[in-house]
Design a protein around this motif. Structure first.
Motif, PDB file in Angstrom:
ATOM      1  N   GLU A 545       1.002  -1.232  -0.030  1.00  0.00           N
ATOM      2  CA  GLU A 545      -0.106   0.006   0.022  1.00  0.00           C
ATOM      3  C   GLU A 545       0.985   1.216   0.020  1.00  0.00           C
ATOM      4  OE1 GLU A 545      -3.081   0.917  -0.271  1.00  0.00           O
ATOM      5  OE2 GLU A 545      -4.026  -1.046  -0.501  1.00  0.00           O
ATOM      6  N   VAL A 546       0.309   2.446  -0.132  1.00  0.00           N
ATOM      7  CA  VAL A 546       1.074   3.586  -0.176  1.00  0.00           C
ATOM      8  C   VAL A 546       0.323   4.653   0.896  1.00  0.00           C
ATOM      9  CG1 VAL A 546       1.540   3.663  -2.721  1.00  0.00           C
ATOM     10  CG2 VAL A 546      -0.704   4.845  -1.830  1.00  0.00           C
ATOM     11  N   LEU A 547       1.059   5.436   1.180  1.00  0.00           N
ATOM     12  CA  LEU A 547       0.634   6.247   2.597  1.00  0.00           C
ATOM     13  C   LEU A 547       0.034   7.662   1.791  1.00  0.00           C
ATOM     14  CD1 LEU A 547       4.074   6.371   4.270  1.00  0.00           C
ATOM     15  CD2 LEU A 547       2.102   5.325   5.067  1.00  0.00           C
ATOM     16  N   VAL A 548      -1.300   7.529   2.273  1.00  0.00           N
ATOM     17  CA  VAL A 548      -2.143   8.823   1.876  1.00  0.00           C
ATOM     18  C   VAL A 548      -1.972   9.864   2.480  1.00  0.00           C
ATOM     19  CG1 VAL A 548      -3.965   7.080   1.174  1.00  0.00           C
ATOM     20  CG2 VAL A 548      -3.977   7.866   3.463  1.00  0.00           C
ATOM     21  N   GLU A 549      -2.705  10.865   2.156  1.00  0.00           N
ATOM     22  CA  GLU A 549      -2.276  12.428   2.673  1.00  0.00           C
ATOM     23  C   GLU A 549      -2.386  12.477   4.134  1.00  0.00           C
ATOM     24  OE1 GLU A 549      -0.913  14.592   1.164  1.00  0.00           O
ATOM     25  OE2 GLU A 549      -0.968  13.548  -0.633  1.00  0.00           O
ATOM     26  N   GLU A 550      -3.496  11.808   4.714  1.00  0.00           N
ATOM     27  CA  GLU A 550      -3.615  12.017   6.183  1.00  0.00           C
ATOM     28  C   GLU A 550      -2.441  11.426   7.107  1.00  0.00           C
ATOM     29  OE1 GLU A 550      -6.746   9.978   7.764  1.00  0.00           O
ATOM     30  OE2 GLU A 550      -6.872  10.769   9.911  1.00  0.00           O
ATOM     31  N   GLU A 551      -2.034  10.122   6.498  1.00  0.00           N
ATOM     32  CA  GLU A 551      -0.756   9.424   6.947  1.00  0.00           C
ATOM     33  C   GLU A 551       0.695  10.252   7.023  1.00  0.00           C
ATOM     34  OE1 GLU A 551      -2.520   5.150   6.448  1.00  0.00           O
ATOM     35  OE2 GLU A 551      -1.552   6.033   4.785  1.00  0.00           O
ATOM     36  N   LYS A 552       0.668  10.977   5.794  1.00  0.00           N
ATOM     37  CA  LYS A 552       1.852  12.141   5.599  1.00  0.00           C
ATOM     38  C   LYS A 552       1.689  13.051   6.480  1.00  0.00           C
ATOM     39  CE  LYS A 552       2.142  11.160   0.538  1.00  0.00           C
ATOM     40  NZ  LYS A 552       1.946  11.652  -0.776  1.00  0.00           N
ATOM     41  N   ARG A 553       0.696  13.638   6.895  1.00  0.00           N
ATOM     42  CA  ARG A 553       0.450  14.664   7.921  1.00  0.00           C
ATOM     43  C   ARG A 553       0.911  13.948   9.200  1.00  0.00           C
ATOM     44  NH1 ARG A 553      -3.996  16.173   4.639  1.00  0.00           N
ATOM     45  NH2 ARG A 553      -5.398  15.000   6.193  1.00  0.00           N
ATOM     46  N   VAL A 554       0.408  13.083   9.384  1.00  0.00           N
ATOM     47  CA  VAL A 554       0.814  12.265  10.629  1.00  0.00           C
ATOM     48  C   VAL A 554       2.259  11.811  10.877  1.00  0.00           C
ATOM     49  CG1 VAL A 554       0.798  10.152  12.234  1.00  0.00           C
ATOM     50  CG2 VAL A 554      -1.622  11.110  11.017  1.00  0.00           C
ATOM     51  N   ALA A 555       2.990  11.568   9.629  1.00  0.00           N
ATOM     52  CA  ALA A 555       4.435  11.521   9.656  1.00  0.00           C
ATOM     53  C   ALA A 555       5.054  12.804  10.093  1.00  0.00           C
ATOM     54  CB  ALA A 555       4.969  11.043   8.333  1.00  0.00           C
ATOM     55  N   ILE A 556       4.705  14.072   9.515  1.00  0.00           N
ATOM     56  CA  ILE A 556       5.292  15.171  10.006  1.00  0.00           C
ATOM     57  C   ILE A 556       5.261  15.486  11.030  1.00  0.00           C
ATOM     58  CG2 ILE A 556       5.380  17.707   9.325  1.00  0.00           C
ATOM     59  CD1 ILE A 556       4.296  16.959   6.443  1.00  0.00           C
ATOM     60  N   LEU A 557       3.981  15.270  11.645  1.00  0.00           N
ATOM     61  CA  LEU A 557       3.745  15.544  13.118  1.00  0.00           C
ATOM     62  C   LEU A 557       4.635  14.692  13.949  1.00  0.00           C
ATOM     63  CD1 LEU A 557       0.016  16.054  13.429  1.00  0.00           C
ATOM     64  CD2 LEU A 557       1.853  17.965  13.674  1.00  0.00           C
ATOM     65  N   ALA A 558       4.619  13.541  13.794  1.00  0.00           N
ATOM     66  CA  ALA A 558       5.595  12.486  14.509  1.00  0.00           C
ATOM     67  C   ALA A 558       7.221  12.946  14.544  1.00  0.00           C
ATOM     68  CB  ALA A 558       5.501  11.039  13.858  1.00  0.00           C
ATOM     69  N   ALA A 559       7.477  13.418  13.206  1.00  0.00           N
ATOM     70  CA  ALA A 559       8.805  13.842  13.231  1.00  0.00           C
ATOM     71  C   ALA A 559       9.130  15.045  13.892  1.00  0.00           C
ATOM     72  CB  ALA A 559       9.165  14.195  11.541  1.00  0.00           C
ATOM     73  N   SER A 560       7.964  15.956  14.204  1.00  0.00           N
ATOM     74  CA  SER A 560       8.367  17.223  15.060  1.00  0.00           C
ATOM     75  C   SER A 560       8.660  16.857  16.370  1.00  0.00           C
ATOM     76  CB  SER A 560       7.218  18.152  14.658  1.00  0.00           C
ATOM     77  OG  SER A 560       5.913  17.728  15.151  1.00  0.00           O
ATOM     78  N   PHE A 561       7.665  15.717  16.770  1.00  0.00           N
ATOM     79  CA  PHE A 561       7.796  15.231  18.076  1.00  0.00           C
ATOM     80  C   PHE A 561       9.359  14.805  18.513  1.00  0.00           C
ATOM     81  CE2 PHE A 561       3.124  14.524  18.353  1.00  0.00           C
ATOM     82  CZ  PHE A 561       2.781  15.801  18.736  1.00  0.00           C
ATOM     83  N   LEU A 562       9.764  13.891  17.569  1.00  0.00           N
ATOM     84  CA  LEU A 562      10.869  13.100  17.750  1.00  0.00           C
ATOM     85  C   LEU A 562      12.171  14.137  17.708  1.00  0.00           C
ATOM     86  CD1 LEU A 562      12.422  10.515  17.622  1.00  0.00           C
ATOM     87  CD2 LEU A 562      12.352  10.356  15.142  1.00  0.00           C
ATOM     88  N   ALA A 563      11.980  15.258  16.688  1.00  0.00           N
ATOM     89  CA  ALA A 563      13.006  16.106  16.458  1.00  0.00           C
ATOM     90  C   ALA A 563      13.159  16.949  17.882  1.00  0.00           C
ATOM     91  CB  ALA A 563      12.835  17.227  15.323  1.00  0.00           C
ATOM     92  N   ALA A 564      12.292  17.336  18.570  1.00  0.00           N
ATOM     93  CA  ALA A 564      12.331  17.925  19.687  1.00  0.00           C
ATOM     94  C   ALA A 564      12.738  17.040  20.805  1.00  0.00           C
ATOM     95  CB  ALA A 564      10.812  18.383  20.322  1.00  0.00           C
ATOM     96  N   ALA A 565      12.323  15.984  20.896  1.00  0.00           N
ATOM     97  CA  ALA A 565      13.090  15.196  21.835  1.00  0.00           C
ATOM     98  C   ALA A 565      14.523  14.808  21.771  1.00  0.00           C
ATOM     99  CB  ALA A 565      12.223  13.599  21.768  1.00  0.00           C
ATOM    100  N   ILE A 566      14.799  14.745  20.400  1.00  0.00           N
ATOM    101  CA  ILE A 566      16.244  14.458  19.912  1.00  0.00           C
ATOM    102  C   ILE A 566      17.049  15.788  20.375  1.00  0.00           C
ATOM    103  CG2 ILE A 566      18.046  14.190  18.127  1.00  0.00           C
ATOM    104  CD1 ILE A 566      15.873  12.527  16.825  1.00  0.00           C
ATOM    105  N   ASP A 567      16.444  16.879  20.268  1.00  0.00           N
ATOM    106  CA  ASP A 567      17.201  18.217  20.582  1.00  0.00           C
ATOM    107  C   ASP A 567      17.212  18.126  21.905  1.00  0.00           C
ATOM    108  OD1 ASP A 567      18.301  20.557  20.080  1.00  0.00           O
ATOM    109  OD2 ASP A 567      16.539  21.772  20.230  1.00  0.00           O
ATOM    110  N   LYS A 568      16.444  17.682  22.795  1.00  0.00           N
ATOM    111  CA  LYS A 568      16.383  17.606  24.210  1.00  0.00           C
ATOM    112  C   LYS A 568      17.511  16.778  24.720  1.00  0.00           C
ATOM    113  CE  LYS A 568      13.516  16.502  28.200  1.00  0.00           C
ATOM    114  NZ  LYS A 568      12.149  15.797  28.632  1.00  0.00           N
ATOM    115  N   ALA A 569      17.454  15.529  24.176  1.00  0.00           N
ATOM    116  CA  ALA A 569      18.390  14.611  24.523  1.00  0.00           C
ATOM    117  C   ALA A 569      19.836  15.071  24.217  1.00  0.00           C
ATOM    118  CB  ALA A 569      17.811  13.435  23.862  1.00  0.00           C
ATOM    119  N   GLU A 570      20.089  15.547  23.155  1.00  0.00           N
ATOM    120  CA  GLU A 570      21.287  16.198  22.804  1.00  0.00           C
ATOM    121  C   GLU A 570      21.642  17.330  23.587  1.00  0.00           C
ATOM    122  OE1 GLU A 570      21.242  17.499  18.822  1.00  0.00           O
ATOM    123  OE2 GLU A 570      21.777  15.318  17.801  1.00  0.00           O
ATOM    124  N   LEU A 571      20.901  18.200  24.162  1.00  0.00           N
ATOM    125  CA  LEU A 571      21.312  19.031  25.145  1.00  0.00           C
ATOM    126  C   LEU A 571      21.770  18.627  26.363  1.00  0.00           C
ATOM    127  CD1 LEU A 571      21.459  22.163  25.867  1.00  0.00           C
ATOM    128  CD2 LEU A 571      18.749  22.093  26.205  1.00  0.00           C
TER     129      LEU A 571
END
Length: 784
Positions: A545-571
């Protein structure tokens, strides 16, 4: 052969150059081809349907032979041609009316059902146009359904694998077959001129593309010269036959007597040759996958094409009638798309695991809704009274606007039905994001542990076969940190290296969709506070299957959460590392102090206490030395001159002490300030310790003979430069120089400063520190 191979390479190079010049990708061209194929099929089918509602045509054109009306042109392959009519025959009657006294220009040949002609031998030939069964009732709809199968299969294969030459060739073959079947009821049923021409051209196209499809079956590599050259010759032969057929239709009808058997033989050779070529990999191919694919394709072509070739093509090529009804042998062709669909779904022919994915189903549902709304509006409008009045226009406008308004709601409802009734794997993504957000906020572990946890959640929530996380400040330098999914190792090993250019080019975008073969993957970049941290590589999805638009938006939000966590962990890791360095520095300083005390003052104190034989004068000398060494030790820990007199006198004392301890020549120069200039205590201490560490490095590593130090000031910053004439450092040395440079960097960061190292082997080393002044300048400018 070499000429055809060179011609092929030249044409291919020109095509790629023109495609790149217009910015067209393989995906764009594939979608365009699929849309045009389906539109052409529908247009030809509608035209054929309209023509089957009209009377059959004899396919004759009148002229004058002297003063007698005669046949000037006969449609090759039409009713009249098949019954023996040829140009030059005298026309005796049309539809039962005698024409001996009527001018030829007034002959009613358009729509003529029957005519009597006189042959060159004086015999009377009666020709009739009678619509055949293939253009009537269920048979014509059967042909259109069969053609639709070929059209949809070819379009789907090309869209799923636009990068694969074999898939593109199969799409071309399916397109020719679909268009030929679309006009079949018109060409075979009522013998319309345009339909006969289209059908003949598509038949030659099928013959020219079938063998290339077989030769590229199951492989994703360019063909070598010994294969390309015969292919070019074979396809060229088909083109020559097609041009000859057009010449027979437009200019020389008698040429059709030769073109028809040659064309039918060409198609028969193509089918039989494809069967023979498929028999070899089906029996001897060592790869089990290709073996299965070739065997299924072989049986599909045999069961679908051999009846048509054996009972229709070969007899007609020999000038005989078809041994079985043509519609029966043609309908057996429906087995071919069925076998290819089975090979794709069960054995991943051409690497395709799913022909129709969820995005296509959503699009089809939306098109069905648009059609339903349009039909509903048209139906309601037709029921309105006074169709020419202003009220009719107003009501029609209201209906159109209402349809536009309710379309988004109906589309959302249709997608919900598709997701819940067909796929049944819809998850509540909001709950998943909330749970992920909570995990990120409370995360306090190391980055690999945190990353693995989040990536696993993403893979499970989005039904991914692979989810990979790469971290690094540049895409090309990113390293794998976490992975999840049953195909993660496969994607990492086989696909990731193919995506480097796509990842590099998409650095500035939040998300980009890429494809490897028939697989769709997402590259989701991670950023925090404007810094690039890495990227997520998500996909493929389960079951192709392919990822539809709703799932792409979920992926972007998940990436923002992960980036914030990684930035916090790096600090947090940076703070822990800094704390460890400070602790280590403290321990090293204590060890050095212990060594200095042990080797100097402690030995002298022990000497004073050990014996009474030491002369009083010697005791006084030892006591003075002890006091001097203790005073020097105190100055090293915290020189009072720095607090009392400022930075410049402290640097003079430091350089003098370095000269006494090491024998190096030292020098201090000032620019823009005097030795009485004062700065904030933090800046003075930071630059003093910076110089202290720099001179220690020169003594230990540089093998220099002199140290030149300078201090300058401008409107914005204070600059301190320490230069030696030693052996210099390699370009990579500063990153590996140990704690010294790290401590110097930390010292300057505390006051907002930084430093650069300039060095080359044999040319010495220069370390330049710069500290912004701001409000730190107290008396430097006035006293300078």
């Amino acid at each position: 052969m070499s000429v055809s191979w060179a011609l092929w390479k030249s044409l291919r190079k020109r095509w790629l150059r023109s495609r790149n010049a217009f910015g067209l990708s393989q995906v764009h061209l594939a979608r365009f081809f699929a849309i045009m194929l389906l539109l052409a099929y529908v247009a030809l089918m509608l035209a054929a349907y309209r023509s089957t509602l009209q009377p059959a045509s004899l396919g004759l054109r009148a002229g004058l032979c002297g003063d007698m009306p005669c046949v000037s042109w006969v449609m090759p392959g039409g009713f009249a041609w098949d019954q023996g009519a040829r140009p030059g025959m005298v026309v005796l009657s049309v539809n039962g009316r005698s024409l001996s006294d009527i001018n030829a220009q007034r002959l009613p040949f358009e729509g003529t059902q029957e005519a009597d002609l006189r042959t060159s031998g004086g015999e009377v030939l009666n020709v009739k146009a009678v619509q055949k069964a293939i253009g009537q009732g269920p048979l014509k709809f059967s042909l259109w359904v069969l053609g639709g199968m070929f059209a949809l299969l070819g379009a789907a294969v090309v869209v799923r694998r636009p990068d694969l030459p074999a898939a593109r060739m199969f799409g071309l073959f399916s397109g020719f077959a679909a268009l030929g079947l679309a006009v079949g009821p018109s060409a075979g049923g009522v013998s319309q001129k345009w339909a006969l021409i289209v059908q003949a051209m598509t038949i030659f196209g099928v013959g020219a593309t079938l063998i290339p499809v077989v030769l590229t079956l199951g492989e994703n590599v360019p063909r070598p010269a010994w294969v390309i050259s015969p292919l070019i010759v074979f396809v060229g032969t088909g083109i020559v036959i097609s041009v000859s057929y057009l010449a027979s239709v437009l200019m020389v009808p008698s040429l059709f007597e030769l073109v028809r058997p040659v064309g039918l033989s060409y198609l028969a050779i193509s089918v039989l040759g494809a069967v023979g070529l498929l028999a070899f990999p089906a029996r001897r191919e060592p790869s089990r996958a290709i073996h299965q694919q070739a065997r299924i394709a072989l049986w599909g072509i045999i069961l679908s094409s051999v009846p048509f070739v054996s009972f229709t093509l070969i007899p007609e090529a020999l000038g005989q009638e078809s041994l079985l009804p043509v519609h029966f042998t043609v309908l057996t062709l429906g087995l071919m798309p069925a076998f290819f669909v089975y090979a794709i779904l069960q054995h991943q022919l051409w690497g395709i695991r799913r022909l129709v994915h969820r995005g296509m189903v959503h699009t089809i549902a939306a098109l069905v809704l648009v059609t339903a709304i349009a039909l509903g509006v048209a139906g309601m409008a037709s029921e309105l009274a006074n169709p020419r009045g202003a009220e009719h226009v107003l009501l029609l406008s209201l209906l159109v606007v209402s349809g536009i308004i309710i379309f988004p709601l109906l589309r959302r409802w249709a997608r919900w039905l598709v997701d819940n009734l067909i796929y049944r794997d819809v998850m509540n993504y909001q709950e998943v994001l909330d749970a992920m957000h909570k995990d990120v906020l409370k995360s306090a572990g190391p980055i690999p542990h945190l990353a693995q946890s989040v990536v696993t959640q993403i893979a499970l929530a989005m039904h991914l076969e692979s989810a990979l996380l790469f971290l690094g400040h540049e895409p090309g330098e990113s390293k794998i940190v976490a992975s999840a999914g049953p195909r993660a190792d496969n994607i990492l090993g086989n696909a990731h290296h193919q995506l480097r250019e796509d990842v590099q080019s998409s650095k500035e975008r939040d998300l980009v969709e890429v494809r490897i073969g028939s697989e769709f993957l997402l590259v989701v970049n991670l950023r925090s506070s404007g810094r690039y941290l890495g990227y997520l590589l998500l996909g493929p999805r389960e079951r192709g299957e392919v990822l539809v638009e709703e799932e792409k938006r979920v992926a972007i939000l998940a990436a923002s959460f992960l980036a914030a966590a990684i930035d916090k962990a790096e600090l947090s890791e940076d703070l822990r590392a800094l704390n460890q360095r400070l602790l280590k520095a403290g321990e090293m300083e204590r060890a050095r102090m212990a060594g200095d005390i042990h080797d100097g003052p402690l030995q002298k104190a022990m000497l004073l206490a050990a014996t009474d034989d030491v002369l009083l004068q010697n005791r006084r000398d030892i006591a003075r030395q002890l006091a001097s060494e203790l005073r020097e030790l105190c100055w090293r820990l915290r020189p009072t001159v720095l607090d009392d007199l400022g930075l410049i006198p402290a640097l003079e004392w430091l350089l003098d002490d370095v000269s006494k301890r090491s024998g190096l020549a030292t020098n201090l120069s000032l620019k823009g300030l005097s030795d009485e200039a004062r700065f904030t205590p933090d800046i003075e201490l930071a630059l003093f310790r910076f110089t202290q560490e720099a001179t220690n490095n020169v003594i230990k590593h540089a093998r220099a003979s002199s140290i030149n130090t300078s201090v300058s000031i401008d409107d914005e910053s204070l600059t301190l430069k320490v230069q030696d004439d030693g052996v210099g450092l390699a370009l990579a040395a500063p990153a590996k120089a140990g704690f010294g440079l790290s401590e110097m960097r930390e010292r300057l960061l505390q006051v907002g400063g930084f430093f650069d190292v300039l060095s080359a082997p044999g040319l010495g080393t220069t370390i330049v520190a710069r500290v912004p002044l701001g409000d730190a300048l107290q008396k430097a400018r006035s006293e300078g």
